[in-house]
Motif scaffolding. Structure first.
Motif, PDB file in Angstrom:
ATOM      1  N   ALA A  85       0.836  -1.207   0.000  1.00  0.00           N
ATOM      2  CA  ALA A  85       0.000   0.000   0.000  1.00  0.00           C
ATOM      3  C   ALA A  85       0.872   1.258   0.000  1.00  0.00           C
ATOM      4  O   ALA A  85       0.571   2.234  -0.699  1.00  0.00           O
ATOM      5  CB  ALA A  85      -0.944  -0.012   1.197  1.00  0.00           C
ATOM      6  N   LEU A  86       1.964   1.250   0.777  1.00  0.00           N
ATOM      7  CA  LEU A  86       2.874   2.402   0.799  1.00  0.00           C
ATOM      8  C   LEU A  86       3.556   2.583  -0.559  1.00  0.00           C
ATOM      9  O   LEU A  86       3.677   3.709  -1.051  1.00  0.00           O
ATOM     10  CB  LEU A  86       3.919   2.244   1.904  1.00  0.00           C
ATOM     11  N   ARG A  87       4.003   1.474  -1.164  1.00  0.00           N
ATOM     12  CA  ARG A  87       4.625   1.541  -2.499  1.00  0.00           C
ATOM     13  C   ARG A  87       3.679   2.182  -3.513  1.00  0.00           C
ATOM     14  O   ARG A  87       4.095   2.965  -4.366  1.00  0.00           O
ATOM     15  CB  ARG A  87       4.989   0.142  -2.995  1.00  0.00           C
ATOM     16  N   ALA A  88       2.401   1.829  -3.429  1.00  0.00           N
ATOM     17  CA  ALA A  88       1.407   2.372  -4.360  1.00  0.00           C
ATOM     18  C   ALA A  88       1.166   3.863  -4.111  1.00  0.00           C
ATOM     19  O   ALA A  88       1.053   4.648  -5.053  1.00  0.00           O
ATOM     20  CB  ALA A  88       0.102   1.591  -4.254  1.00  0.00           C
ATOM     21  N   LYS A  89       1.093   4.246  -2.857  1.00  0.00           N
ATOM     22  CA  LYS A  89       0.827   5.652  -2.518  1.00  0.00           C
ATOM     23  C   LYS A  89       2.012   6.555  -2.860  1.00  0.00           C
ATOM     24  O   LYS A  89       1.839   7.665  -3.349  1.00  0.00           O
ATOM     25  CB  LYS A  89       0.474   5.802  -1.036  1.00  0.00           C
ATOM     26  N   PHE A  90       3.205   6.073  -2.591  1.00  0.00           N
ATOM     27  CA  PHE A  90       4.408   6.881  -2.791  1.00  0.00           C
ATOM     28  C   PHE A  90       5.164   6.405  -4.037  1.00  0.00           C
ATOM     29  O   PHE A  90       6.329   6.034  -3.977  1.00  0.00           O
ATOM     30  CB  PHE A  90       5.273   6.842  -1.521  1.00  0.00           C
ATOM     31  N   ALA A  91       4.477   6.437  -5.162  1.00  0.00           N
ATOM     32  CA  ALA A  91       5.006   5.903  -6.415  1.00  0.00           C
ATOM     33  C   ALA A  91       5.531   7.017  -7.328  1.00  0.00           C
ATOM     34  O   ALA A  91       5.143   8.183  -7.198  1.00  0.00           O
ATOM     35  CB  ALA A  91       3.910   5.113  -7.140  1.00  0.00           C
ATOM     36  N   ALA A  92       6.386   6.623  -8.259  1.00  0.00           N
ATOM     37  CA  ALA A  92       6.885   7.520  -9.297  1.00  0.00           C
ATOM     38  C   ALA A  92       5.705   7.914 -10.199  1.00  0.00           C
ATOM     39  O   ALA A  92       4.740   7.171 -10.297  1.00  0.00           O
ATOM     40  CB  ALA A  92       7.973   6.819 -10.102  1.00  0.00           C
ATOM     41  N   PRO A  93       5.724   9.048 -10.821  1.00  0.00           N
ATOM     42  CA  PRO A  93       6.860   9.961 -10.921  1.00  0.00           C
ATOM     43  C   PRO A  93       6.927  10.998  -9.804  1.00  0.00           C
ATOM     44  O   PRO A  93       7.934  11.670  -9.664  1.00  0.00           O
ATOM     45  CB  PRO A  93       6.608  10.653 -12.259  1.00  0.00           C
ATOM     46  N   GLU A  94       5.875  11.103  -8.984  1.00  0.00           N
ATOM     47  CA  GLU A  94       5.897  12.128  -7.934  1.00  0.00           C
ATOM     48  C   GLU A  94       6.877  11.789  -6.822  1.00  0.00           C
ATOM     49  O   GLU A  94       7.514  12.670  -6.262  1.00  0.00           O
ATOM     50  CB  GLU A  94       4.502  12.330  -7.336  1.00  0.00           C
ATOM     51  N   ASN A  97       9.570  13.300  -2.171  1.00  0.00           N
ATOM     52  CA  ASN A  97       8.778  13.908  -3.223  1.00  0.00           C
ATOM     53  C   ASN A  97       9.730  14.538  -4.239  1.00  0.00           C
ATOM     54  O   ASN A  97      10.667  15.218  -3.864  1.00  0.00           O
ATOM     55  CB  ASN A  97       7.834  14.965  -2.636  1.00  0.00           C
ATOM     56  N   MET A  98       9.490  14.289  -5.500  1.00  0.00           N
ATOM     57  CA  MET A  98      10.393  14.726  -6.557  1.00  0.00           C
ATOM     58  C   MET A  98       9.939  16.022  -7.239  1.00  0.00           C
ATOM     59  O   MET A  98      10.591  16.490  -8.160  1.00  0.00           O
ATOM     60  CB  MET A  98      10.535  13.614  -7.609  1.00  0.00           C
TER      61      MET A  98
END
Length: 166
Positions: free
Chosen positions: A38-47, A72-73
């Motif tokens: 769930a964390l991987r999905a929420k904090f995913a690229a490209p953001e 955050n990118m």
């Protein structure tokens, strides 16, 4: 014919069942994996750039790990760095609370620090340090239970940057 351990066949429903699932309760590792997914999905690229099992340094300097770090990118969103500690049982949380300096070795580099659980009973709402936020993961979705405060993050040390990039 007998089935090999740890998997057995439940012949009444003709399904392969792992023992951890036979009780109807997911195991600790399954719960932890669901939270991390769930964390991987929420904090995913490209953001976002997502890192797991990040130590506080490399080589002999490595003493503790964060379960996750996300950066955050996008400059328009402040290039925020967030850290995550995942807990799926009360004993693990109690051990964490006995040694608060452990998390601080990495949390000090983060704009926000989050405790992530799938059941609030794991932590009890009043047990969490005031600056930590609480994420609750249910049904694969990450929701804010308590917002994290934004302390002044320390500049990242070269040792931490090396650990993050490694």
């Amino acid at each position: 014919r007998s089935s090999p351990d740890p998997i057995f066949v439940n012949r009444s429903v003709r399904a392969v069942v792992h023992p951890a699932m036979s009780t109807g309760k997911p195991s600790r590792s399954m719960r932890n994996q669901a939270i991390m997914n769930a964390l991987r999905a929420k904090f995913a690229a490209p953001e976002w750039a997502w890192f797991e099992e990040v130590p506080n340094g490399t080589g002999g300097a490595s003493r503790t790990r964060a379960d996750g770090i996300a950066m955050n990118m996008w400059p328009s969103r402040g290039l925020e760095v967030a850290g995550f500690e995942v807990k799926v049982d009360r004993t693990d949380w109690k051990n964490e609370k006995k040694n608060p300096e452990k998390a601080e070795t990495i949390a000090r580099f983060c704009d926000r620090w989050w405790l992530v659980v799938d059941d609030l009973a794991v932590i009890g709402d009043h047990d969490v340090p005031g600056v930590w936020g609480i994420y609750l993961v249910k049904g694969g979705k990450v929701r804010v239970h308590r917002e994290a405060s934004e302390p002044d993050a320390a500049p990242m040390s070269r040792a931490f940057v090396a650990a993050l990039l490694r």
